[in-house]
Scaffold this active site. Sequence first.
Site, PDB file in Angstrom:
ATOM      1  N   ALA A   1       7.102  -1.404  -8.044  1.00  4.48           N
ATOM      2  CA  ALA A   1       7.664  -0.166  -8.178  1.00  4.48           C
ATOM      3  C   ALA A   1       6.938   0.619  -7.079  1.00  4.48           C
ATOM      4  O   ALA A   1       5.763   0.335  -6.289  1.00  4.48           O
ATOM      5  CB  ALA A   1       7.508   0.703  -9.584  1.00  4.48           C
ATOM      6  N   PHE A   2       7.536   1.632  -6.589  1.00  2.00           N
ATOM      7  CA  PHE A   2       6.912   2.314  -5.123  1.00  2.00           C
ATOM      8  C   PHE A   2       5.847   3.032  -5.588  1.00  2.00           C
ATOM      9  O   PHE A   2       4.972   3.180  -4.504  1.00  2.00           O
ATOM     10  CB  PHE A   2       8.039   3.488  -4.836  1.00  2.00           C
ATOM     11  CG  PHE A   2       7.783   5.008  -4.964  1.00  2.00           C
ATOM     12  CD1 PHE A   2       7.903   5.669  -6.350  1.00  2.00           C
ATOM     13  CD2 PHE A   2       7.062   5.703  -4.106  1.00  2.00           C
ATOM     14  CE1 PHE A   2       7.350   6.670  -6.493  1.00  2.00           C
ATOM     15  CE2 PHE A   2       6.855   6.898  -4.365  1.00  2.00           C
ATOM     16  CZ  PHE A   2       7.136   7.469  -5.449  1.00  2.00           C
ATOM     17  N   LYS A   3       5.182   3.172  -6.823  1.00  2.00           N
ATOM     18  CA  LYS A   3       4.018   3.621  -7.035  1.00  2.00           C
ATOM     19  C   LYS A   3       2.860   2.946  -6.453  1.00  2.00           C
ATOM     20  O   LYS A   3       1.780   3.275  -5.947  1.00  2.00           O
ATOM     21  CB  LYS A   3       3.430   3.632  -8.529  1.00  2.00           C
ATOM     22  CG  LYS A   3       4.614   4.394  -9.470  1.00  2.00           C
ATOM     23  CD  LYS A   3       4.321   5.935  -9.318  1.00  2.00           C
ATOM     24  CE  LYS A   3       5.133   6.760 -10.475  1.00  2.00           C
ATOM     25  NZ  LYS A   3       6.516   6.780 -10.008  1.00  2.00           N
ATOM     26  N   ASP A   4       2.905   1.632  -6.164  1.00  2.00           N
ATOM     27  CA  ASP A   4       2.091   0.794  -5.266  1.00  2.00           C
ATOM     28  C   ASP A   4       1.786   1.232  -3.969  1.00  2.00           C
ATOM     29  O   ASP A   4       0.704   1.147  -3.367  1.00  2.00           O
ATOM     30  CB  ASP A   4       2.466  -0.633  -5.304  1.00  2.00           C
ATOM     31  CG  ASP A   4       2.781  -1.333  -6.623  1.00  2.00           C
ATOM     32  OD1 ASP A   4       1.915  -0.850  -7.320  1.00  2.00           O
ATOM     33  OD2 ASP A   4       3.585  -2.356  -6.787  1.00  2.00           O
TER      34      ASP A   4
ATOM     35  N   LEU B   1      -0.788   3.965  -4.938  1.00  2.00           N
ATOM     36  CA  LEU B   1      -1.801   3.423  -5.829  1.00  2.00           C
ATOM     37  C   LEU B   1      -2.496   2.363  -5.162  1.00  2.00           C
ATOM     38  O   LEU B   1      -3.636   1.841  -5.903  1.00  2.00           O
ATOM     39  CB  LEU B   1      -1.360   3.511  -7.119  1.00  2.00           C
ATOM     40  CG  LEU B   1      -1.318   4.630  -7.793  1.00  2.00           C
ATOM     41  CD1 LEU B   1      -0.487   4.563  -9.033  1.00  2.00           C
ATOM     42  CD2 LEU B   1      -2.567   5.330  -8.311  1.00  2.00           C
TER      43      LEU B   1
END
Length: 498
Positions: free
Chosen positions: A110-113, A116
């Site tokens: 997911a784009f949170k990577d 994060l």
Amino acid sequence: MQYKSTRGDVLLMNSAEAIVKGLASDGGLFVPATMPHVTMDFIESFIPLCYEERACKVLELFLTDYTAAELSDCVSRAYGRENFDAAKRAPLARFGDMSVLELWHGPTSAFKDMALQLLPQLMVTALKKLGEKATILILVATSGDTGKAALEGFCDVEQTKIMVFYPENGVSKIQQAQMRTQEGKNVDVTAIRGNFDDAQRGVKAIFSDTALGAELAQRDVKLSSANSINWGRLVPQIVYYFSAYADLLDEGCITHGEIIDFTVPTGNFGDILAGYYAKEMGLPIHKLICASNSNNVLTDFLRTGVYDCKRDFVKTISPSMDILISSNLERLLYHVTNDAEKVASWMEKLQKAGRYDIGATLLKTIQETFWADWANDIETEKMIEKAYEEQHYVPDTHTAVAWKVANAYRAATGDTHHMVIVSTASPYKFSKSVLDALHVDVSGLDAFAMLEKLEQINPVATPKGLASLQSKPVLHHAACDYERMGDCVLSFASGKDS
Ligand SMILES: *Cc1c(COP(=O)(O)O)cnc(C)c1O
């Protein structure tokens, strides 16, 4: 570059301080005190660079208190080849005058990577720079994607520990497996007997519990958060707007200086706000199109100037956008008004009455950059079907919301600039909804069998991190009542690293 609060706190900080602190003392968010400006030559110089080098070029404009060596070290730890399954890290899939910017090739799909993976590196480097010796304990309440991405980012990062709380029956089976199989010496995952709001409330209570804070201080532990109000989570996201533009130039898809549009599936307004920074810095962006699901607070706000969160919360098939209070909007309001007093008064109204109105003049200014629309679940499913039929491409539910809105924007305005649809999750992360949309019978299949089913029709293979989940041992079994979260924190903070 100095940072200040959106609510008027006059104390200026450098970026390392802002990243460690997370939130300003007056409750506001940190924003850069000036906006860096770049030229087309700067943007074109990205073309031959790899993603890591592009990231350094953007970061060094904002994180001026970090040395070039520190930044390049942080970036190579974050975006190393072993973490990402795409050589370009954030590649574009091209469909004529539209493209899809895939931000889900990181470890959790997911784009949170994108943010994060880097935030923990920026944070430990900041601790060193500031001479901070305490252990930083990151607390996360998650409804799914953020928890796993934060665990992967902070796993085995020195001087940090991370605890993730998720609602016991409130995340998908894949998301639960992702978290419960998390390896790492400094990680803890606990299920909460309650819903996401209970978990969130529990974390907030821990942050304001002074007795607990004192106990933690005795153990030389300080609490911090990894959620999207931290500047260290926002700044990495500016990079991929520049990177996408450079790739489009490289492929001859646009010419020098040509303006383009981005459509962004939006929840907390962090992703799209990074696009706003890119535009303000000088990236040739024409419109940023804000795509929402049925929780369409932002659509209404960007059309009327009234932010009103007094409405029913809708559970949708794009759950990472099920949100009624978009915290990063505060940063946009600050930049377009340059008036911290006004921003503080709107935020107070939001908290007390659930509503504020920015007025017609300011709305007009915002509308020069932003356009907004939304898609309900049925429209989202139809869009997945259409993308598969017409392009043989399988978007996830969040990406499909954006794609539908991008089409609506073009139909409504006649705008023909190149359109980039920002894609925020792998379709495998939301297999059931995607298979349903494609009318594939999934009755009797468990979550892992659904991955295989989707792989049979999707030309893109299942990401490694998801495919290997089934065979990984469950390492985290703990569950607790949310009233007891503080005890969990204290016991984890007291334990040895093992
Ligand atoms: C977090 C998330 C979003 C929303 O991003 P914001 O920065 O909160 O607007 C959209 N899609 C997916 C898959 C996400 O995980």
